[in-house]
Write a protein that holds these residues in place. Sequence first.
Motif, PDB file in Angstrom:
ATOM      1  N   ARG A   1       0.393  -1.298  -0.545  1.00 29.95           N
ATOM      2  CA  ARG A   1      -0.443   0.055  -0.381  1.00 29.95           C
ATOM      3  C   ARG A   1       1.408   1.090  -0.295  1.00 29.95           C
ATOM      4  O   ARG A   1       0.727   1.860  -0.778  1.00 29.95           O
ATOM      5  CB  ARG A   1      -1.467  -0.307   1.347  1.00 29.95           C
ATOM      6  N   SER A   2       2.026   0.776   0.665  1.00 31.38           N
ATOM      7  CA  SER A   2       2.995   2.692   1.156  1.00 31.38           C
ATOM      8  C   SER A   2       3.185   2.962  -0.139  1.00 31.38           C
ATOM      9  O   SER A   2       3.748   4.220  -0.596  1.00 31.38           O
ATOM     10  CB  SER A   2       3.714   2.755   2.204  1.00 31.38           C
ATOM     11  N   ALA A   3       3.661   2.199  -1.653  1.00 28.89           N
ATOM     12  CA  ALA A   3       4.111   2.213  -2.564  1.00 28.89           C
ATOM     13  C   ALA A   3       3.255   2.399  -2.784  1.00 28.89           C
ATOM     14  O   ALA A   3       4.041   3.400  -4.739  1.00 28.89           O
ATOM     15  CB  ALA A   3       4.821   0.473  -3.161  1.00 28.89           C
ATOM     16  N   ILE A   4       2.427   1.888  -3.434  1.00 24.88           N
ATOM     17  CA  ILE A   4       0.970   2.310  -4.558  1.00 24.88           C
ATOM     18  C   ILE A   4       0.266   3.193  -3.954  1.00 24.88           C
ATOM     19  O   ILE A   4       0.318   4.335  -5.616  1.00 24.88           O
ATOM     20  CB  ILE A   4       0.094   0.855  -4.763  1.00 24.88           C
ATOM     21  N   GLU A   5      -0.531   3.807  -3.164  1.00 30.41           N
ATOM     22  CA  GLU A   5      -1.065   4.863  -2.780  1.00 30.41           C
ATOM     23  C   GLU A   5      -1.136   5.858  -3.280  1.00 30.41           C
ATOM     24  O   GLU A   5      -1.827   6.466  -3.569  1.00 30.41           O
ATOM     25  CB  GLU A   5      -2.218   4.457  -1.759  1.00 30.41           C
ATOM     26  N   PRO A   6       0.089   6.059  -2.501  1.00 31.75           N
ATOM     27  CA  PRO A   6       0.552   7.645  -2.682  1.00 31.75           C
ATOM     28  C   PRO A   6       1.179   7.716  -3.952  1.00 31.75           C
ATOM     29  O   PRO A   6       0.551   9.239  -4.359  1.00 31.75           O
ATOM     30  CB  PRO A   6       2.198   7.403  -1.812  1.00 31.75           C
ATOM     31  N   VAL A   7       1.106   7.380  -5.003  1.00 32.75           N
ATOM     32  CA  VAL A   7       1.909   7.793  -5.837  1.00 32.75           C
ATOM     33  C   VAL A   7      -0.145   7.333  -6.909  1.00 32.75           C
ATOM     34  O   VAL A   7       0.243   8.529  -7.868  1.00 32.75           O
ATOM     35  CB  VAL A   7       2.283   6.683  -7.157  1.00 32.75           C
TER      36      VAL A   7
ATOM     37  N   PHE B   1     -13.657   5.050   0.505  1.00 36.19           N
ATOM     38  CA  PHE B   1     -12.713   5.867  -0.343  1.00 36.19           C
ATOM     39  C   PHE B   1     -11.111   5.007  -0.801  1.00 36.19           C
ATOM     40  O   PHE B   1     -10.970   5.891  -1.174  1.00 36.19           O
ATOM     41  CB  PHE B   1     -12.138   6.471   1.223  1.00 36.19           C
ATOM     42  N   HIS B   2     -10.712   4.304  -0.404  1.00 35.63           N
ATOM     43  CA  HIS B   2      -9.652   3.871  -1.038  1.00 35.63           C
ATOM     44  C   HIS B   2      -9.712   3.349  -2.489  1.00 35.63           C
ATOM     45  O   HIS B   2      -8.565   3.225  -2.913  1.00 35.63           O
ATOM     46  CB  HIS B   2      -8.684   2.563  -0.138  1.00 35.63           C
ATOM     47  N   ARG B   3     -10.682   2.429  -2.265  1.00 37.08           N
ATOM     48  CA  ARG B   3     -11.123   2.135  -4.028  1.00 37.08           C
ATOM     49  C   ARG B   3     -11.263   3.236  -4.907  1.00 37.08           C
ATOM     50  O   ARG B   3     -10.665   3.034  -5.662  1.00 37.08           O
ATOM     51  CB  ARG B   3     -12.463   1.299  -3.904  1.00 37.08           C
ATOM     52  N   VAL B   4     -11.775   4.212  -3.828  1.00 38.81           N
ATOM     53  CA  VAL B   4     -11.708   5.431  -4.734  1.00 38.81           C
ATOM     54  C   VAL B   4     -10.596   5.881  -5.456  1.00 38.81           C
ATOM     55  O   VAL B   4     -10.482   6.651  -6.828  1.00 38.81           O
ATOM     56  CB  VAL B   4     -12.714   7.074  -4.329  1.00 38.81           C
ATOM     57  N   ILE B   5      -9.911   5.831  -4.473  1.00 43.72           N
ATOM     58  CA  ILE B   5      -7.884   6.603  -4.857  1.00 43.72           C
ATOM     59  C   ILE B   5      -7.652   5.791  -6.325  1.00 43.72           C
ATOM     60  O   ILE B   5      -7.311   6.372  -6.926  1.00 43.72           O
ATOM     61  CB  ILE B   5      -7.608   7.126  -3.782  1.00 43.72           C
ATOM     62  N   LEU B   6      -7.829   4.790  -6.012  1.00 48.20           N
ATOM     63  CA  LEU B   6      -6.903   3.939  -6.715  1.00 48.20           C
ATOM     64  C   LEU B   6      -7.796   3.847  -8.473  1.00 48.20           C
ATOM     65  O   LEU B   6      -7.386   3.838  -9.164  1.00 48.20           O
ATOM     66  CB  LEU B   6      -7.031   2.192  -6.246  1.00 48.20           C
ATOM     67  N   ALA B   7      -8.960   3.973  -8.372  1.00 49.50           N
ATOM     68  CA  ALA B   7      -9.645   4.139  -9.548  1.00 49.50           C
ATOM     69  C   ALA B   7      -9.158   5.428 -10.269  1.00 49.50           C
ATOM     70  O   ALA B   7      -9.513   5.588 -11.250  1.00 49.50           O
ATOM     71  CB  ALA B   7     -11.259   3.788  -9.152  1.00 49.50           C
ATOM     72  N   ALA B   8      -9.578   6.655  -9.839  1.00 54.06           N
ATOM     73  CA  ALA B   8      -9.290   7.789  -9.666  1.00 54.06           C
ATOM     74  C   ALA B   8      -7.905   8.340 -10.381  1.00 54.06           C
ATOM     75  O   ALA B   8      -7.740   9.301 -10.661  1.00 54.06           O
ATOM     76  CB  ALA B   8     -10.391   8.486  -8.733  1.00 54.06           C
TER      77      ALA B   8
ATOM     78  N   ARG C   1      -7.413  -2.404 -10.176  1.00 52.36           N
ATOM     79  CA  ARG C   1      -7.526  -4.269  -9.942  1.00 52.36           C
ATOM     80  C   ARG C   1      -7.178  -4.161  -8.314  1.00 52.36           C
ATOM     81  O   ARG C   1      -7.097  -5.183  -8.398  1.00 52.36           O
ATOM     82  CB  ARG C   1      -6.616  -4.647 -11.276  1.00 52.36           C
ATOM     83  N   LEU C   2      -6.058  -3.537  -7.929  1.00 58.28           N
ATOM     84  CA  LEU C   2      -5.364  -3.759  -6.317  1.00 58.28           C
ATOM     85  C   LEU C   2      -6.594  -3.589  -5.484  1.00 58.28           C
ATOM     86  O   LEU C   2      -6.070  -3.430  -4.077  1.00 58.28           O
ATOM     87  CB  LEU C   2      -4.009  -3.010  -6.140  1.00 58.28           C
ATOM     88  N   ALA C   3      -7.649  -3.038  -5.752  1.00 58.01           N
ATOM     89  CA  ALA C   3      -8.588  -2.381  -4.960  1.00 58.01           C
ATOM     90  C   ALA C   3      -9.626  -3.523  -3.683  1.00 58.01           C
ATOM     91  O   ALA C   3      -9.247  -2.971  -2.501  1.00 58.01           O
ATOM     92  CB  ALA C   3     -10.193  -1.704  -5.356  1.00 58.01           C
ATOM     93  N   ASP C   4      -9.234  -4.604  -4.712  1.00 59.56           N
ATOM     94  CA  ASP C   4      -9.807  -5.801  -3.083  1.00 59.56           C
ATOM     95  C   ASP C   4      -8.425  -5.934  -2.501  1.00 59.56           C
ATOM     96  O   ASP C   4      -9.117  -6.926  -1.345  1.00 59.56           O
ATOM     97  CB  ASP C   4     -10.365  -6.916  -4.570  1.00 59.56           C
ATOM     98  N   VAL C   5      -7.394  -6.380  -3.009  1.00 65.13           N
ATOM     99  CA  VAL C   5      -6.433  -6.109  -2.456  1.00 65.13           C
ATOM    100  C   VAL C   5      -6.681  -5.285  -0.892  1.00 65.13           C
ATOM    101  O   VAL C   5      -6.353  -5.578   0.232  1.00 65.13           O
ATOM    102  CB  VAL C   5      -4.434  -5.900  -2.965  1.00 65.13           C
ATOM    103  N   VAL C   6      -6.199  -3.974  -1.464  1.00 63.09           N
ATOM    104  CA  VAL C   6      -6.349  -3.089  -0.316  1.00 63.09           C
ATOM    105  C   VAL C   6      -8.056  -3.368   0.504  1.00 63.09           C
ATOM    106  O   VAL C   6      -7.656  -2.768   2.303  1.00 63.09           O
ATOM    107  CB  VAL C   6      -6.749  -1.504  -1.138  1.00 63.09           C
ATOM    108  N   ALA C   7      -9.108  -3.391   0.313  1.00 62.12           N
ATOM    109  CA  ALA C   7     -10.051  -3.752   1.240  1.00 62.12           C
ATOM    110  C   ALA C   7      -9.468  -5.001   1.918  1.00 62.12           C
ATOM    111  O   ALA C   7     -10.410  -4.841   3.266  1.00 62.12           O
ATOM    112  CB  ALA C   7     -10.866  -3.874   0.416  1.00 62.12           C
ATOM    113  N   GLU C   8      -9.344  -6.308   1.685  1.00 59.39           N
ATOM    114  CA  GLU C   8      -8.957  -6.775   2.155  1.00 59.39           C
ATOM    115  C   GLU C   8      -8.030  -7.204   3.826  1.00 59.39           C
ATOM    116  O   GLU C   8      -7.959  -7.494   5.006  1.00 59.39           O
ATOM    117  CB  GLU C   8      -7.701  -8.069   1.198  1.00 59.39           C
TER     118      GLU C   8
END
Length: 233
Positions: free
Chosen positions: A104-110, A153-160, A168-175
């Motif tokens: 998450r720390s590698a992907i979500e900020p970007v 919130f995090h699903r929207v960030i990844l999709a947006a 496609r990592l939204a389900d991983v973050v959700a878990e």
Amino acid sequence: MSTPGRGLHGRVLDTLGPAITAGEYPPGSVLRTDELAQHFQVSRSVMREAVRVLESMHLVESRRRVGVTVRPKTEWNVYDPQVIRWRLAGADRPHQLRSLTVLRSAIEPVAAGLAARHATAAQCAELTECALGMVAHSRGHELEEYLVHDVAFHRVILAASGNEMFARLADVVAEVLTGRTHHEVMFEDPDPAAVTLHVQVAEAVREGDAPRAERLTREITTGALQELDVLAP
């Protein structure tokens, strides 16, 4: 608890899957479908269906005249949400939480920086709504309600972000967010500073401020790692 709608093979999976991911069947172990069908008191066709699901996750491989062989962990589909759920439910939980949080720390900020550049008006509105929902449920031990808005919130960030690989990592973050809550790797109430950061990320995305969105999201993921140091060392 068996996943609704999966029937008998789901009941088998809910026992056999966690056993494999927990190491009760080490890599190279050979499972006989006839013996398993007898053990679980199900038909061979039900057992074969369960094995097919495990094969799709790369947990096992089935070969004629050999049987069903447990594959090495390095070959598992570690991004499969069900595999993540099983690993979080077992002894591997601390390692799994840490590896997912580092991801998450590698992907979500970007992704947040990209979202500030590409988010639609509707996505910005949804992000703000999610952040406000987190605020509304951040007190009074309402962790389940808070979780709903946090995941969204995090699903929207990844999709947006506009990047389909991130989305496609939204389900991983959700878990991982769900696992932190359900396995009590959280404080009784969310960290107020983290809640505020989510609100500020929503503002940064809405204002199109990519550097700020990325920096604030990095603070969120850094905080999540620090929580693990305290709660799941």
